[in-house]
Design an enzyme around this catalytic site. Structure first.
Site, PDB file in Angstrom:
ATOM      1  N   ASP A  44       0.815  -1.209   0.000  1.00  0.00           N
ATOM      2  CA  ASP A  44       0.000   0.000   0.000  1.00  0.00           C
ATOM      3  C   ASP A  44       0.845   1.253   0.000  1.00  0.00           C
ATOM      4  O   ASP A  44       2.026   1.197  -0.343  1.00  0.00           O
ATOM      5  CB  ASP A  44      -1.069   0.045   1.104  1.00  0.00           C
ATOM      6  N   LYS A  66      -4.357   3.549  -0.850  1.00  0.00           N
ATOM      7  CA  LYS A  66      -5.177   4.683  -1.232  1.00  0.00           C
ATOM      8  C   LYS A  66      -4.420   5.495  -2.276  1.00  0.00           C
ATOM      9  O   LYS A  66      -3.226   5.748  -2.105  1.00  0.00           O
ATOM     10  CB  LYS A  66      -5.352   5.535   0.023  1.00  0.00           C
ATOM     11  N   MET A 181      -1.480   9.247  13.052  1.00  0.00           N
ATOM     12  CA  MET A 181      -2.698   9.732  12.378  1.00  0.00           C
ATOM     13  C   MET A 181      -3.395  10.806  13.223  1.00  0.00           C
ATOM     14  O   MET A 181      -4.626  10.870  13.261  1.00  0.00           O
ATOM     15  CB  MET A 181      -3.671   8.559  12.111  1.00  0.00           C
TER      16      MET A 181
HETATM   17  N1  SAH Z   1       2.315   0.546  10.445  1.00  0.00           N
HETATM   18  C1  SAH Z   1       2.777   1.912  10.409  1.00  0.00           C
HETATM   19  C2  SAH Z   1       1.708   2.894  10.800  1.00  0.00           C
HETATM   20  C3  SAH Z   1       0.501   2.898   9.871  1.00  0.00           C
HETATM   21  S1  SAH Z   1      -0.677   4.119  10.276  1.00  0.00           S
HETATM   22  C4  SAH Z   1       4.013   2.037  11.304  1.00  0.00           C
HETATM   23  O1  SAH Z   1       4.318   1.139  12.071  1.00  0.00           O
HETATM   24  O2  SAH Z   1       4.702   3.062  11.215  1.00  0.00           O
HETATM   25  C5  SAH Z   1      -0.162   5.462   9.246  1.00  0.00           C
HETATM   26  C6  SAH Z   1       0.370   6.586  10.104  1.00  0.00           C
HETATM   27  O3  SAH Z   1       1.706   6.290  10.491  1.00  0.00           O
HETATM   28  C7  SAH Z   1       0.459   7.933   9.426  1.00  0.00           C
HETATM   29  O4  SAH Z   1      -0.769   8.616   9.392  1.00  0.00           O
HETATM   30  C8  SAH Z   1       1.452   8.625  10.318  1.00  0.00           C
HETATM   31  O5  SAH Z   1       0.872   9.015  11.531  1.00  0.00           O
HETATM   32  C9  SAH Z   1       2.415   7.493  10.620  1.00  0.00           C
HETATM   33  N2  SAH Z   1       3.554   7.477   9.687  1.00  0.00           N
HETATM   34  C10 SAH Z   1       3.892   6.497   8.838  1.00  0.00           C
HETATM   35  N3  SAH Z   1       5.060   6.781   8.211  1.00  0.00           N
HETATM   36  C11 SAH Z   1       5.455   7.983   8.687  1.00  0.00           C
HETATM   37  C12 SAH Z   1       6.586   8.813   8.469  1.00  0.00           C
HETATM   38  N4  SAH Z   1       7.560   8.452   7.624  1.00  0.00           N
HETATM   39  N5  SAH Z   1       6.677   9.972   9.149  1.00  0.00           N
HETATM   40  C13 SAH Z   1       5.719  10.342  10.026  1.00  0.00           C
HETATM   41  N6  SAH Z   1       4.632   9.595  10.281  1.00  0.00           N
HETATM   42  C14 SAH Z   1       4.497   8.433   9.630  1.00  0.00           C
END
Ligand code: SAH
Length: 266
Positions: A44, A66, A181
């Site tokens: 994704d 998305k 998020m």
């Molecule tokens: N499984 C992922 C999280 C998925 S939810 C993990 O473990 O990181 C998606 C959210 O993760 C985004 O809305 C944001 O809040 C955060 N996120 C993912 N990648 C990011 C990044 N490089 N920098 C900041 N926030 C990030």
């Protein structure tokens, strides 16, 4: 179909793999190996092209995230794609940003595959909630400033059947908060934390696109955080860190963000 596919030989294995937060150098060795040898990839948003490029040309790839202006693929369709692929491919990689079991529905997908009799293995990844603060030099725990940390979603509409996050309770129970998020609801979250007893001057940070080229951040007191985030026009994906750990920042230890683009679906 690739040469290593085994049509009609029963289910292969689905690997639920964490891609890490963006910087391709933060992929685990195991994730890299599986990407290089998989027969099929299901991925994704929030995975840079450089990571996807590790997959052999012969592998079939399915995007289930998305796209800008479109809804994400519904979860049942993703589940169906995984089961179908496992029926005819030996090694299926289900790649998710960060860690697959941290706010990524990895648990739901694993349970579905197990119910369908499909072998499934999880490969943990570096989660954004640790990596994005680290790329500013902020430790998420600290012996003197944070003995506990809570990973929490700020997106309360994920499942309306579930009660919302008890922000006032968290204000009292956790030294540090790492919010995924959370940008959209940030004014409400900050108000609730202060109403729950958190000092309005508590240090806080928001990091957009941590570990990659688009990395930008603000550091502010809790009471000002939402305004400062708005002023800096930070956008998703962003991580918010709240707690005394923000004051333990060691800026000189922060790595340079990787020179890769994060495909942003929003
Ligand atoms: N499984 C992922 C999280 C998925 S939810 C993990 O473990 O990181 C998606 C959210 O993760 C985004 O809305 C944001 O809040 C955060 N996120 C993912 N990648 C990011 C990044 N490089 N920098 C900041 N926030 C990030």
């Amino acid at each position: 179909m690739s040469a290593t596919n085994l049509p009609g030989t029963g289910p292969g294995t689905v690997y639920l793999v964490g891609a890490g937060p963006g910087d391709p150098d933060l992929l685990t060795v195991k994730a890299q190996r599986l990407l290089q040898q998989c027969d099929a990839l299901v991925y994704d948003s929030l995975v840079p092209r450089e990571v996807l490029a590790l997959v052999p040309d012969t592998a079939e790839t399915h995007f289930v995230g998305k796209r800008r202006g479109h809804h994400s693929v519904p979860q049942p369709s993703t589940n169906a794609v995984l089961v179908e692929l496992a029926g005819r491919c030996r090694c299926v990689v289900r790649l998710k940003g960060g860690d697959p079991f941290v706010f990524g529905r990895g648990g739901e997908e694993a349970a579905h595959l197990e119910r369908q009799g499909v072998p499934v293995q999880v490969v943990p990844g570096v989660t954004a909630g640790i990596a994005a603060p680290a790329y500013l030099g902020i430790p998420v725990t600290h012996r003197r400033a944070g003995s506990s940390v809570t990973f929490v979603t700020g997106h309360e509409e994920i499942d309306k059947a579930r009660p919302g996050v008890d922000w006032r309770g968290l204000a009292r129970s956790s030294d540090g908060l790492v919010i995924y998020m959370g940008l959209h609801n940030l004014p409400h979250i900050c108000e609730e934390l202060i109403a729950g007893g958190l000092d309005p001057s508590t240090p806080a940070a928001a990091v957009q696109q941590g570990t990659v080229r688009g990395q930008r951040w603000v550091i502010a007191e809790l009471a000002q955080l939402a305004v400062e985030v708005c002023r800096a026009e930070l956008a998703s994906p962003s991580i918010v860190v709240i707690g005394e750990v923000v004051n333990q920042r060691v800026a000189s230890c922060a790595p340079e963000p990787a020179a890769v683009e994060m495909p942003i679906p929003f």
